[in-house]
Scaffold this active site. Structure first.
Site, PDB file in Angstrom:
ATOM      1  N   THR A 108       3.140 -14.105   9.624  1.00 43.46           N
ATOM      2  CA  THR A 108       4.251 -15.047   9.414  1.00 43.46           C
ATOM      3  C   THR A 108       4.952 -15.353  10.745  1.00 43.46           C
ATOM      4  OG1 THR A 108       4.573 -14.200   7.195  1.00 43.46           O
ATOM      5  CG2 THR A 108       6.435 -15.383   8.147  1.00 43.46           C
ATOM      6  N   ASP A 130       3.121  -2.044   6.327  1.00 47.01           N
ATOM      7  CA  ASP A 130       2.276  -1.504   7.404  1.00 47.01           C
ATOM      8  C   ASP A 130       3.075  -0.956   8.581  1.00 47.01           C
ATOM      9  OD1 ASP A 130       0.279  -2.532   5.804  1.00 47.01           O
ATOM     10  OD2 ASP A 130       0.011  -4.341   6.999  1.00 47.01           O
ATOM     11  N   ARG A 268     -13.742  13.535  -4.419  1.00 47.15           N
ATOM     12  CA  ARG A 268     -13.305  12.369  -5.192  1.00 47.15           C
ATOM     13  C   ARG A 268     -12.426  11.488  -4.310  1.00 47.15           C
ATOM     14  NH1 ARG A 268     -16.633  14.162  -8.104  1.00 47.15           N
ATOM     15  NH2 ARG A 268     -16.482  14.674 -10.328  1.00 47.15           N
TER      16      ARG A 268
END
Ligand code: F6P
Length: 368
Positions: A108, A130, A268
């Site tokens: 942006t 982030d 996993r």
């Protein structure tokens, strides 16, 4: 004054608090007219905007998402393959705006900088889970996202202990490891893999085996932008028309495959994805977003356009959009969260990586 507000890029917690902060303070202090631009730059391309009154921006402080909606695939310089920046300027003029407050991340801010060359006025407010915007120590949305990841790690920890499994938790964060590092430390992860330090799979295996001598479960937090020393970024998809077309994702699964070939424990993977961006905003982010919103109004009152609000050493300030455009802020080597993790024996998947505590001086390290 007539002020447009838009939210651009991926959403995050605190957007509504910032819209509320900037709009209410502009109405209250400057008696400004506020125009909400829908779906970020898409609203400027399609001239989709509406007047906002005090009521419209009330009752928002805790709400996730953005009442203005957003979009991360409508660059005016590459919209359906065409440069429509001229149309955006036309619409800006038709709306008779003095300035647009753009609440967004690096994509942006870069678009604001490029569009400002044609005479449009912008004030940038930094946001992103982030935490990777240049020249600001913090962005709102980050802290709420970290809370979400820590909650997930806490939950994964108990099931990994029950089953003696290795759990991989993949976070967002693009090319920066802030979310994974902070959530990894707060969630007491055993291994944290971030883009700033390409990892060695052999080292990750060695750490799991070392730990298995006294504990058969381990938590690995891996940022979506992490990669092996001899590997590439794991790209999930590309999105045309986005300021950054690459969408990362899936590195956790490829690490799982590699580990399973070499360790006896079950592995996993949980990819947290957009859960990190949604839901209620933390109290910290509500206050932070409100403060940067009101500070944006201060810049508008002073007509200091073409700037983005920044936080630096606990002070609010601003910087020219040009300095922020097209940049990414990664975790530096003098970040205390990184140093603390290493000091406590958390592995970053890199052999012999050490930043000795004995070498630290006052005021030398940062808290990112
Ligand atoms: O920039 C915010 C972010 O959530 C990144 O962490 C992630 O890589 C990206 O946006 C995901 O984008 P999308 O919403 O297009 O999947």
């Amino acid at each position: 004054m007539k002020v447009g507000i838009l939210t651009g890029g991926g959403d995050c917690s605190g957007l509504n608090a910032a819209i509320r902060g900037v709009a209410k303070s502009l109405m209250h202090e400057l008696n400004a007219e506020i125009i909400g631009i829908e779906q970020g730059f898409l609203g400027l391309i399609e001239n989709n905007a509406r007047a906002l009154d005090f009521q419209d921006v009330s009752g928002l402080i805790n709400k996730g998402g953005t009442i203005l909606h957003t979009c991360n695939n409508a660059s005016p310089f590459n919209y359906q393959g065409q440069d429509v920046s001229g149309k955006v300027l036309e619409n800006y003029r038709a709306l008779n705006l003095d300035v647009i407050v753009a609440i967004g991340g690096d994509g942006t801010m870069s678009l604001c900088y490029e569009l400002s060359k044609s005479g449009m006025n912008f004030i940038g407010i930094p946001k992103t889970i982030d935490n990777d915007l240049a020249h600001t120590d913090r962005t709102f949305g980050f802290e709420t996202a970290v809370d979400v990841v820590v909650d997930a790690i806490d939950r994964l920890k108990t099931t990994s202990e029950s089953h003696n499994r290795v759990m991989i938790v993949e976070t967002m964060g693009r090319y920066a490891g802030w979310i994974a590092l902070h959530a990894g430390l707060a969630g007491a992860a055993d291994i944290i893999l971030i883009p700033e330090f390409p990892f060695d799979v052999k080292e990750v295996i060695a750490q799991i085996n070392k730990r298995a001598e006294y504990c058969s479960s381990s938590i690995i937090v891996i940022a979506e932008g992490a990669k092996a020393v001899d590997g590439d970024l794991t790209v999930n998809k590309t999105v045309q028309g986005s300021p950054d077309a690459i969408r990362l994702g899936g590195v956790g699964y490829s690490l799982q495959q590699q580990l399973e070939q070499h360790i006896p424990l079950e592995v996993r993977t949980t990819v947290l994805g957009h859960i990190q961006r949604g839901g209620c905003t933390s109290a910290f982010d509500r206050i932070f977003a409100t403060n940067v919103g009101c500070y944006a109004s201060a810049l508008i009152a002073q007509k200091r356009f073409g700037r983005m609000v920044t936080v630096h050493n606990n002070h609010l300030s601003s910087i020219a959009l040009k300095e922020v455009a097209h940049k990414v802020r990664q975790v530096p080597n003098d970040d205390m969260t990184l140093i603390s993790a290493l000091a406590m024996g958390i592995s970053l998947g890199v052999q012999n990586l050490k930043i000795p505590l004995a070498s630290l001086q006052d005021d030398q390290v940062i808290i990112g």
